[in-house]
Design a protein around this motif. Structure first.
Motif, PDB file in Angstrom:
ATOM      1  N   PHE A  75       3.577   5.780  -5.716  1.00  0.00           N
ATOM      2  CA  PHE A  75       3.432   5.879  -7.165  1.00  0.00           C
ATOM      3  C   PHE A  75       2.285   6.805  -7.553  1.00  0.00           C
ATOM      4  N   LYS A  76       1.179   6.755  -6.793  1.00  0.00           N
ATOM      5  CA  LYS A  76       0.054   7.630  -7.094  1.00  0.00           C
ATOM      6  C   LYS A  76       0.404   9.093  -6.851  1.00  0.00           C
ATOM      7  N   VAL A  77       1.188   9.368  -5.807  1.00  0.00           N
ATOM      8  CA  VAL A  77       1.633  10.742  -5.564  1.00  0.00           C
ATOM      9  C   VAL A  77       2.490  11.210  -6.728  1.00  0.00           C
ATOM     10  N   VAL A  78       3.453  10.393  -7.141  1.00  0.00           N
ATOM     11  CA  VAL A  78       4.331  10.764  -8.253  1.00  0.00           C
ATOM     12  C   VAL A  78       3.523  10.920  -9.544  1.00  0.00           C
ATOM     13  N   GLY A  79       2.574  10.035  -9.781  1.00  0.00           N
ATOM     14  CA  GLY A  79       1.741  10.137 -10.980  1.00  0.00           C
ATOM     15  C   GLY A  79       0.910  11.403 -11.009  1.00  0.00           C
ATOM     16  N   ASN A  80       0.346  11.771  -9.869  1.00  0.00           N
ATOM     17  CA  ASN A  80      -0.445  12.999  -9.827  1.00  0.00           C
ATOM     18  C   ASN A  80       0.428  14.243  -9.926  1.00  0.00           C
ATOM     19  N   ILE A  81       1.640  14.188  -9.378  1.00  0.00           N
ATOM     20  CA  ILE A  81       2.571  15.305  -9.565  1.00  0.00           C
ATOM     21  C   ILE A  81       2.917  15.430 -11.046  1.00  0.00           C
ATOM     22  N   TRP A  82       3.146  14.305 -11.709  1.00  0.00           N
ATOM     23  CA  TRP A  82       3.444  14.298 -13.142  1.00  0.00           C
ATOM     24  C   TRP A  82       2.295  14.926 -13.929  1.00  0.00           C
ATOM     25  N   LYS A  83       1.056  14.502 -13.613  1.00  0.00           N
ATOM     26  CA  LYS A  83      -0.100  15.058 -14.303  1.00  0.00           C
ATOM     27  C   LYS A  83      -0.247  16.546 -14.030  1.00  0.00           C
ATOM     28  N   LEU A  84       0.074  16.963 -12.825  1.00  0.00           N
ATOM     29  CA  LEU A  84      -0.047  18.371 -12.474  1.00  0.00           C
ATOM     30  C   LEU A  84       0.959  19.213 -13.246  1.00  0.00           C
ATOM     31  N   ILE A  85       2.192  18.711 -13.365  1.00  0.00           N
ATOM     32  CA  ILE A  85       3.249  19.468 -14.053  1.00  0.00           C
ATOM     33  C   ILE A  85       2.990  19.519 -15.560  1.00  0.00           C
ATOM     34  N   PHE A  86       2.636  18.390 -16.129  1.00  0.00           N
ATOM     35  CA  PHE A  86       2.465  18.324 -17.584  1.00  0.00           C
ATOM     36  C   PHE A  86       1.009  18.393 -18.005  1.00  0.00           C
ATOM     37  N   TRP A  87       0.231  19.104 -17.237  1.00  0.00           N
ATOM     38  CA  TRP A  87      -1.195  19.256 -17.486  1.00  0.00           C
ATOM     39  C   TRP A  87      -1.422  20.078 -18.748  1.00  0.00           C
ATOM     40  N   ARG A  88      -2.314  19.559 -19.588  1.00  0.00           N
ATOM     41  CA  ARG A  88      -2.713  20.290 -20.800  1.00  0.00           C
ATOM     42  C   ARG A  88      -4.183  20.623 -20.702  1.00  0.00           C
ATOM     43  N   PRO A  89      -4.550  21.855 -21.016  1.00  0.00           N
ATOM     44  CA  PRO A  89      -5.986  22.224 -20.953  1.00  0.00           C
ATOM     45  C   PRO A  89      -6.808  21.561 -22.041  1.00  0.00           C
ATOM     46  N   ALA A 108       0.826  -1.209   0.000  1.00  0.00           N
ATOM     47  CA  ALA A 108       0.000   0.000   0.000  1.00  0.00           C
ATOM     48  C   ALA A 108       0.860   1.258   0.000  1.00  0.00           C
ATOM     49  N   MET A 109       1.979   1.240   0.714  1.00  0.00           N
ATOM     50  CA  MET A 109       2.875   2.401   0.714  1.00  0.00           C
ATOM     51  C   MET A 109       3.481   2.623  -0.672  1.00  0.00           C
ATOM     52  N   VAL A 110       3.878   1.546  -1.326  1.00  0.00           N
ATOM     53  CA  VAL A 110       4.455   1.670  -2.669  1.00  0.00           C
ATOM     54  C   VAL A 110       3.412   2.213  -3.655  1.00  0.00           C
ATOM     55  N   VAL A 111       2.196   1.689  -3.577  1.00  0.00           N
ATOM     56  CA  VAL A 111       1.128   2.155  -4.471  1.00  0.00           C
ATOM     57  C   VAL A 111       0.823   3.629  -4.218  1.00  0.00           C
ATOM     58  N   SER A 112       0.750   4.022  -2.947  1.00  0.00           N
ATOM     59  CA  SER A 112       0.483   5.431  -2.627  1.00  0.00           C
ATOM     60  C   SER A 112       1.605   6.334  -3.132  1.00  0.00           C
TER      61      SER A 112
END
Length: 161
Positions: free
Chosen positions: A147-161, A141-145
């Motif tokens: 990865f989800k934090v990193v994935g959401n940071i990635w989406k936030l940085i490379f967000w396209r409207p 669960a810690m590993v999955v969480s």
């Protein structure tokens, strides 16, 4: 025979552009809104259960449950607040920020449960094997969480409207 190029492609590849980037449609706000409300209701019920467990005095709860109760309550309140915020304000950037905070909170909660471990199944209905399995599940669960934090940071940085 006149066939289009999309006819022989797998369904997942039809949503890719010419550069191989996959563009998936997001869920509509109506579907997300239902998920947010469902998560809020579930977390309110879970908050009540987590706080009632000491009154029920089940045999598998150790004496150090009070040490993790505060972080369980904080995590549940963060989950409720994040879902309420996303329900009220449906902005993509706010959604990713909320998910980052909620997943980081989940990571810290599971890490606390792993290190303090308030359970004891060794003398309860011959379920000692659960005491060996739960720490492994906490690590997963810690590993999955994370990865989800990193994935959401990635989406936030490379967000396209």
């Amino acid at each position: 025979m006149n066939t289009t190029t999309h006819e022989h492609m797998p369904r997942w590849a039809r949503k890719c552009d010419e550069f191989g980037k996959r563009h998936c449609d997001e869920k509509s706000y109506g579907k997300r809104k239902g998920e947010y409300v469902g998560n809020i209701i579930f977390n309110l019920i879970f908050l009540w259960i987590v706080n009632k467990i000491p009154d029920w005095n089940p045999g598998f709860i150790g004496g150090n449950y009070g040490a993790v109760l505060w972080i369980l309550n904080v995590n549940i309140l963060i989950q409720i607040g994040g879902n309420a915020l996303m329900w009220i304000f449906d902005f993509r950037m706010l959604r990713y920020l909320s998910r980052i905070i909620m997943e980081a909170s989940s990571f810290l909660t599971v890490m606390t449960l792993y290190f303090i471990y308030p359970f004891d199944f060794s003398h309860y209905l011959n379920l000692a094997w659960i005491d060996r399995i739960l720490p492994i599940l906490f690590i997963i669960a810690m590993v999955v969480s994370a990865f989800k934090v990193v994935g959401n940071i990635w989406k936030l940085i490379f967000w396209r409207p």
